[in-house]
Design a protein around this motif. Structure first.
Motif, PDB file in Angstrom:
ATOM      1  N   PHE A 146       0.878  -0.787  -0.006  1.00 15.96           N
ATOM      2  CA  PHE A 146      -0.020  -0.286   0.057  1.00 15.96           C
ATOM      3  C   PHE A 146       1.314   1.281   0.126  1.00 15.96           C
ATOM      4  O   PHE A 146       0.664   2.413  -0.511  1.00 15.96           O
ATOM      5  CB  PHE A 146      -1.240   0.356   1.181  1.00 15.96           C
ATOM      6  CG  PHE A 146      -1.727   1.509   1.111  1.00 15.96           C
ATOM      7  CD1 PHE A 146      -2.418   1.820   0.342  1.00 15.96           C
ATOM      8  CD2 PHE A 146      -1.729   2.512   2.691  1.00 15.96           C
ATOM      9  CE1 PHE A 146      -3.408   2.742   0.326  1.00 15.96           C
ATOM     10  CE2 PHE A 146      -2.745   2.873   2.805  1.00 15.96           C
ATOM     11  CZ  PHE A 146      -3.102   2.867   1.825  1.00 15.96           C
ATOM     12  N   TYR A 147       1.809   1.812   0.962  1.00 17.03           N
ATOM     13  CA  TYR A 147       2.963   2.626   0.930  1.00 17.03           C
ATOM     14  C   TYR A 147       3.647   2.468  -0.314  1.00 17.03           C
ATOM     15  O   TYR A 147       3.964   3.710  -0.775  1.00 17.03           O
ATOM     16  CB  TYR A 147       3.590   2.591   1.845  1.00 17.03           C
ATOM     17  CG  TYR A 147       5.196   2.993   1.360  1.00 17.03           C
ATOM     18  CD1 TYR A 147       5.190   4.816   2.275  1.00 17.03           C
ATOM     19  CD2 TYR A 147       6.449   2.774   1.920  1.00 17.03           C
ATOM     20  CE1 TYR A 147       5.924   5.570   1.993  1.00 17.03           C
ATOM     21  CE2 TYR A 147       7.687   3.189   1.496  1.00 17.03           C
ATOM     22  CZ  TYR A 147       7.199   4.745   1.220  1.00 17.03           C
ATOM     23  OH  TYR A 147       8.378   6.013   1.833  1.00 17.03           O
ATOM     24  N   LEU A 148       4.013   1.135  -1.241  1.00 15.73           N
ATOM     25  CA  LEU A 148       4.630   1.822  -2.566  1.00 15.73           C
ATOM     26  C   LEU A 148       3.667   1.802  -3.420  1.00 15.73           C
ATOM     27  O   LEU A 148       4.103   2.948  -4.824  1.00 15.73           O
ATOM     28  CB  LEU A 148       5.227   0.053  -2.792  1.00 15.73           C
ATOM     29  CG  LEU A 148       5.994   0.093  -2.019  1.00 15.73           C
ATOM     30  CD1 LEU A 148       6.804  -1.785  -2.822  1.00 15.73           C
ATOM     31  CD2 LEU A 148       7.963   0.413  -2.227  1.00 15.73           C
ATOM     32  N   SER A 149       2.122   1.634  -3.614  1.00 18.34           N
ATOM     33  CA  SER A 149       1.108   2.057  -4.393  1.00 18.34           C
ATOM     34  C   SER A 149       1.223   3.826  -3.666  1.00 18.34           C
ATOM     35  O   SER A 149       0.787   4.912  -5.163  1.00 18.34           O
ATOM     36  CB  SER A 149      -0.269   1.675  -3.986  1.00 18.34           C
ATOM     37  OG  SER A 149      -0.688   2.037  -3.635  1.00 18.34           O
ATOM     38  N   LEU A 150       1.000   4.174  -2.780  1.00 15.78           N
ATOM     39  CA  LEU A 150       0.891   5.477  -2.381  1.00 15.78           C
ATOM     40  C   LEU A 150       2.314   6.265  -3.467  1.00 15.78           C
ATOM     41  O   LEU A 150       2.016   8.085  -3.362  1.00 15.78           O
ATOM     42  CB  LEU A 150       0.855   5.924  -0.943  1.00 15.78           C
ATOM     43  CG  LEU A 150      -0.709   5.032  -0.732  1.00 15.78           C
ATOM     44  CD1 LEU A 150      -0.554   5.611   0.665  1.00 15.78           C
ATOM     45  CD2 LEU A 150      -1.892   5.727  -0.987  1.00 15.78           C
ATOM     46  N   LEU A 151       3.851   5.783  -3.336  1.00 11.47           N
ATOM     47  CA  LEU A 151       4.466   6.505  -3.149  1.00 11.47           C
ATOM     48  C   LEU A 151       4.639   6.240  -4.745  1.00 11.47           C
ATOM     49  O   LEU A 151       5.382   7.495  -4.744  1.00 11.47           O
ATOM     50  CB  LEU A 151       5.354   5.373  -3.003  1.00 11.47           C
ATOM     51  CG  LEU A 151       7.055   5.921  -2.998  1.00 11.47           C
ATOM     52  CD1 LEU A 151       7.561   7.603  -1.695  1.00 11.47           C
ATOM     53  CD2 LEU A 151       8.291   5.211  -2.211  1.00 11.47           C
ATOM     54  N   PHE A 152       4.563   5.261  -5.668  1.00 14.58           N
ATOM     55  CA  PHE A 152       4.482   5.881  -6.992  1.00 14.58           C
ATOM     56  C   PHE A 152       3.804   5.484  -8.148  1.00 14.58           C
ATOM     57  O   PHE A 152       3.621   6.438  -8.916  1.00 14.58           O
ATOM     58  CB  PHE A 152       4.986   4.433  -7.583  1.00 14.58           C
ATOM     59  CG  PHE A 152       6.713   4.106  -6.906  1.00 14.58           C
ATOM     60  CD1 PHE A 152       8.069   4.742  -7.254  1.00 14.58           C
ATOM     61  CD2 PHE A 152       6.471   3.185  -6.187  1.00 14.58           C
ATOM     62  CE1 PHE A 152       8.773   4.433  -6.666  1.00 14.58           C
ATOM     63  CE2 PHE A 152       7.982   2.557  -5.271  1.00 14.58           C
ATOM     64  CZ  PHE A 152       8.918   3.292  -5.546  1.00 14.58           C
ATOM     65  N   GLY A 153       2.037   5.810  -7.627  1.00 15.89           N
ATOM     66  CA  GLY A 153       0.935   5.487  -8.046  1.00 15.89           C
ATOM     67  C   GLY A 153      -0.120   7.073  -7.752  1.00 15.89           C
ATOM     68  O   GLY A 153      -0.659   7.103  -8.136  1.00 15.89           O
ATOM     69  N   SER A 154       0.603   7.582  -6.569  1.00 18.51           N
ATOM     70  CA  SER A 154      -0.766   8.290  -5.649  1.00 18.51           C
ATOM     71  C   SER A 154       0.175  10.047  -6.357  1.00 18.51           C
ATOM     72  O   SER A 154      -0.102  10.493  -5.567  1.00 18.51           O
ATOM     73  CB  SER A 154      -0.614   8.171  -4.545  1.00 18.51           C
ATOM     74  OG  SER A 154      -1.710   6.950  -4.924  1.00 18.51           O
ATOM     75  N   LYS A 155       1.229  10.237  -7.049  1.00 19.20           N
ATOM     76  CA  LYS A 155       1.523  11.725  -7.319  1.00 19.20           C
ATOM     77  C   LYS A 155       0.471  12.315  -7.483  1.00 19.20           C
ATOM     78  O   LYS A 155       0.148  12.351  -8.964  1.00 19.20           O
ATOM     79  CB  LYS A 155       2.939  11.196  -8.356  1.00 19.20           C
ATOM     80  CG  LYS A 155       3.725  10.979  -6.834  1.00 19.20           C
ATOM     81  CD  LYS A 155       4.715  10.433  -7.805  1.00 19.20           C
ATOM     82  CE  LYS A 155       6.024  10.045  -7.363  1.00 19.20           C
ATOM     83  NZ  LYS A 155       8.265   9.657  -7.847  1.00 19.20           N
ATOM     84  N   ASN A 156       0.594  14.044  -7.591  1.00 16.45           N
ATOM     85  CA  ASN A 156      -0.370  14.493  -7.415  1.00 16.45           C
ATOM     86  C   ASN A 156       0.227  15.402  -9.171  1.00 16.45           C
ATOM     87  O   ASN A 156       0.121  16.527  -8.962  1.00 16.45           O
ATOM     88  CB  ASN A 156      -0.951  15.397  -6.940  1.00 16.45           C
ATOM     89  CG  ASN A 156      -2.179  16.393  -7.531  1.00 16.45           C
ATOM     90  OD1 ASN A 156      -2.817  16.053  -7.610  1.00 16.45           O
ATOM     91  ND2 ASN A 156      -2.499  16.859  -6.332  1.00 16.45           N
ATOM     92  N   LYS A 157       0.612  14.654 -10.002  1.00 13.35           N
ATOM     93  CA  LYS A 157       1.338  15.063 -11.509  1.00 13.35           C
ATOM     94  C   LYS A 157       0.198  14.966 -12.595  1.00 13.35           C
ATOM     95  O   LYS A 157       0.152  13.376 -13.107  1.00 13.35           O
ATOM     96  CB  LYS A 157       2.534  14.692 -11.261  1.00 13.35           C
ATOM     97  CG  LYS A 157       3.355  16.063 -10.555  1.00 13.35           C
ATOM     98  CD  LYS A 157       4.892  15.528 -10.732  1.00 13.35           C
ATOM     99  CE  LYS A 157       5.166  16.344  -9.668  1.00 13.35           C
ATOM    100  NZ  LYS A 157       6.855  16.707  -9.959  1.00 13.35           N
TER     101      LYS A 157
END
Length: 727
Positions: free
Chosen positions: A714-725
């Motif tokens: 879950f942390y990795l998904s936020l780190l790489f998949g939830s960038k506000n760009k």
């Protein structure tokens, strides 16, 4: 006539440079924040309808001499293109617009084309244009919200390239949508923002004073104790909600403030109030850049610079006061009583619909700007401050509250990446989550009700199971259904993060807190509710069904199942963007987990090419754990004597005949089997079910480990998949 401000080429603002200092109440004691806040700002209303006091910088170490801290954000030749699918329809070739960079067989589309400009502190720059002109894209490009390398051109602050890390801590971005927790009040929302963005060296009382001052500056005093609200809960108005969104991002007084359509969806009065607040913020020493669709004449009077875009190209750049002169020189004079921006947008739309597009206006703007620069004397007004010196001066003035101006430090080290350490971030996140959840008890109530109803149904269906062969089969069925139910009831965790995703992205995009703190807090907050659910289900079923073994271990494995199931669903919520798609995936995968758990088909019977899925099944380990807890007693017997005929076609024959069959079987085997002889023990049942890989404690630890594994994912998904760009 429209009320506009003169183009003063960055003359010092009187409201900012000539602020009278007030005496601190007691000279012999250290000033309180309340006194310090009074050192800056004039609380008099500028107009009768204005209820927003002057934006006040947060002074920490006394009342410094107010002076202009010049910041200049320059952007040159900003170009941004995206790849589009090729168009093969030949009939559309003639309709393709060369101004937009879109042709019949082109693979790229230019969204921004060679945009240049300059914004200074104390000013509001507005980016205008029709829908699709590139307003929001330009704001995103300046705010570094685009994928790395996708934007061409140069963006500098005081002549120095802006690093991404530094930009995050000295700037803020207010999205077009108001992303707020619905059940928090206005004051609580701003207080949590202060806890995130203000350093722990600032006392709680000073943070509260900062929030109270900001509430007054935003004109939110009457709504301070009102919840934000949503579709199902009545809350603040749209204009108040927008001002709260702005407040959460300016709590630390950023140097750069970007806003995407801050007046969208608001009535004229609310829109004016919002822009008036932005003017106050700019006058405190910030650069404010916003996109706006069609401002009223009152809002136009608050703007200092404007950039009109048409299909990604600049058609006007300058002061609102020069707009009539510009269009008069372009042979399209603005009528005396006409709204200037509306007239300009109408002309731009007409040109966009013409065969030549806005090419003539774009070229005219370039020549007009060049002529104007040649005639005007450019005033630098003390722009000899380096970026490091300007940031240090701003911090000493009271802006960038999280900053700590160290002598000789590089610009990137003047302010910390995060205002607080991990443990404070986790504590604030946990408190906010609990506060928001406590005001929506129906969410946990529904989940508890589902678990209790399931437990009640299972308890009454499997009431007081005996130790006969049929009872053994029923116990196996109970355990398989109970363990799978634990995971299915965890599916309601799916929308929790999906509802918070964009709030999380907004807050982490500008370093309000670390992603790891969010993941840890998310896990910690879920544990009490999972433990309560586990206790409710265990107490409802254990004694009612007549289970053997340790109740405490049964409770622990139920809790571990909830933990791993909740972690698995949470991980999926970080990967899947839509609730319905997420539910479909969760139900399908959990069905596969149950299929390969070992209940429907023993491990020894699973084909070799599918055995890997058996070991990946989350249901396998708690299922085997409860089986071992139930059948681990080596002396307890489950099949005696004639009971071996149960669950067979011979079960219906008379008991006397069963005895004769048992005697015949005994003579054939050479072993005396009587009606009291134990034929099958718990160990035999475990062997028959293929439960031989791990001990029950091993299964418990593996189940817990699965939960931690999915939290890491879950942390990795936020780190790489939830960038506000943008990509």
């Amino acid at each position: 006539m429209s009320r506009v401000v003169a183009d003063n080429s960055y003359l010092p603002s009187p409201s900012r440079d000539n602020i009278p200092l007030r005496e601190v109440a007691r000279a012999d004691s250290s000033p309180t924040l309340g006194h310090l806040l009074k050192c800056i700002g004039d609380l008099q209303k500028e107009v009768a309808s204005d209820e927003t006091p002057v934006h006040q910088a947060l002074a920490i170490s006394g009342c410094p001499e107010p002076r202009s801290i010049p910041f200049v954000l320059s952007f040159t030749n900003i170009t941004y293109s995206i790849k589009v699918r090729r168009k093969f329809a030949l009939r559309r070739r003639a309709a393709a617009d060369p101004e937009s960079g879109e042709r019949a067989f082109s693979s790229t589309k230019t969204i921004l084309n060679d945009i240049s400009g300059e914004a200074r502190d104390g000013e509001i720059m507005a980016v205008m244009g029709a829908s699709g002109s590139g307003k929001s894209t330009l704001i995103d490009a300046l705010a570094n919200r685009m994928a790395k390398g996708s934007v061409k051109g140069e963006i500098t602050l005081n002549g120095e390239q802006l690093e991404s890390r530094l930009l995050k801590v000295i700037s803020a971005y207010v999205m077009q949508d108001d992303l707020l927790f619905p059940m928090l009040t206005v004051e609580e929302t701003l207080m949590f923002a202060a806890e995130f963005r203000l350093p722990r060296t600032l006392s709680k009382s000073k943070k509260k004073l900062r929030v109270q001052a900001l509430i007054d500056q935003l004109g939110l005093r009457n709504a301070a104790n009102t919840v934000i609200g949503d579709e199902g809960h009545r809350g603040v108005s749209g204009g108040e909600r927008r001002r709260v969104s702005i407040g959460t991002d300016i709590i630390h007084d950023p140097i750069l403030l970007f806003l995407d359509e801050p007046t969208s969806g608001l009535d004229s009065t609310s829109a004016y109030m919002v822009v008036k607040v932005l003017q106050r913020i700019a006058q405190s020493g910030s650069i404010v850049i916003m996109s706006i669709h069609q401002p009223s004449y009152r809002i136009l009077g608050l703007l200092d610079k404007m950039i009109f875009l048409s299909r990604g190209q600049t058609v006007y750049s300058g002061s609102p006061s020069n707009l009539p002169v510009f269009f008069s020189d372009f042979k399209h004079p603005i009528p005396e009583n006409e709204n200037r921006t509306e007239f300009a947008l109408d002309i731009i739309r007409e040109l966009e619909g013409s065969p030549g597009g806005t090419k003539t206006l774009v070229e005219f703007n370039k020549s007009w700007q060049a002529l104007k620069r040649g005639n005007d004397a450019v005033q630098t007004n003390g722009l000899n401050l380096s970026l490091k010196e300007a940031i240090s001066a701003s911090i000493s003035k009271g802006k960038l509250v999280s900053g700590s101006a160290a002598a000789g430090a590089a610009p990137t080290s003047l302010v910390p990446t995060f205002a607080n350490p991990h443990w404070i971030e986790m504590a604030v996140l946990s408190k906010r989550s609990v506060t928001n959840s406590r005001r929506m008890p129906e969410l946990f109530g529904v989940r508890l009700g589902a678990v209790m109803v399931t437990g009640f149904i299972l308890a009454t269906m499997y009431w007081r199971l005996d130790n006969s062969p049929k009872g053994v089969q029923e116990r196996l069925g109970f355990f398989a259904f109970a363990m799978s139910t634990m995971f299915y009831t965890c599916a309601d965790a799916l929308p929790v993060f999906l509802q918070e995703r964009y709030i999380f992205m907004r807050e982490t995009a500008y370093n309000a807190y670390r992603r790891s703190s969010y993941v840890a807090s998310h896990a910690l907050v879920s544990l009490p509710s999972l433990l309560f659910l586990s206790l409710a289900f265990s107490a409802t079923t254990f004694w009612a069904v007549g289970l053997d073994g340790s109740f405490m271990f049964y409770l622990l494995i139920i809790f571990a199942s909830f933990w791993s199931g909740s972690s698995f669903v949470t991980f999926l919520s970080g990967v899947v963007p839509h609730v319905m798609l997420g539910y479909t995936i969760v139900v399908a995968i959990l069905a596969y987990f149950l299929l390969f758990s070992g209940f429907f088909i023993n491990r020894d019977r699973i084909p070799g090419y599918w055995i890997w899925f058996h070991y990946l099944s989350l249901v396998k380990y708690p299922y085997e754990a409860v089986l071992q807890n139930e059948f681990e007693d080596p002396v307890k017997c489950f099949v005696r004597g004639v009971q071996i005929f149960d669950n067979t076609p011979l079960a219906s024959v008379p008991g006397e005949l069963k005895g004769k069959l048992l005697d015949s079987l005994s003579s054939s085997l050479g072993i005396k089997i009587t009606s009291s002889t134990c034929v099958t023990t718990g160990a035999d049942i475990l062997q028959q079910q293929g439960v031989t890989d791990l001990t029950k404690m091993g299964c418990l630890w593996v189940t817990i480990a699965w939960g931690f594994f999915f939290r890491i994912l879950f942390y990795l998904s936020l780190l790489f998949g939830s960038k506000n760009k943008r990509t």
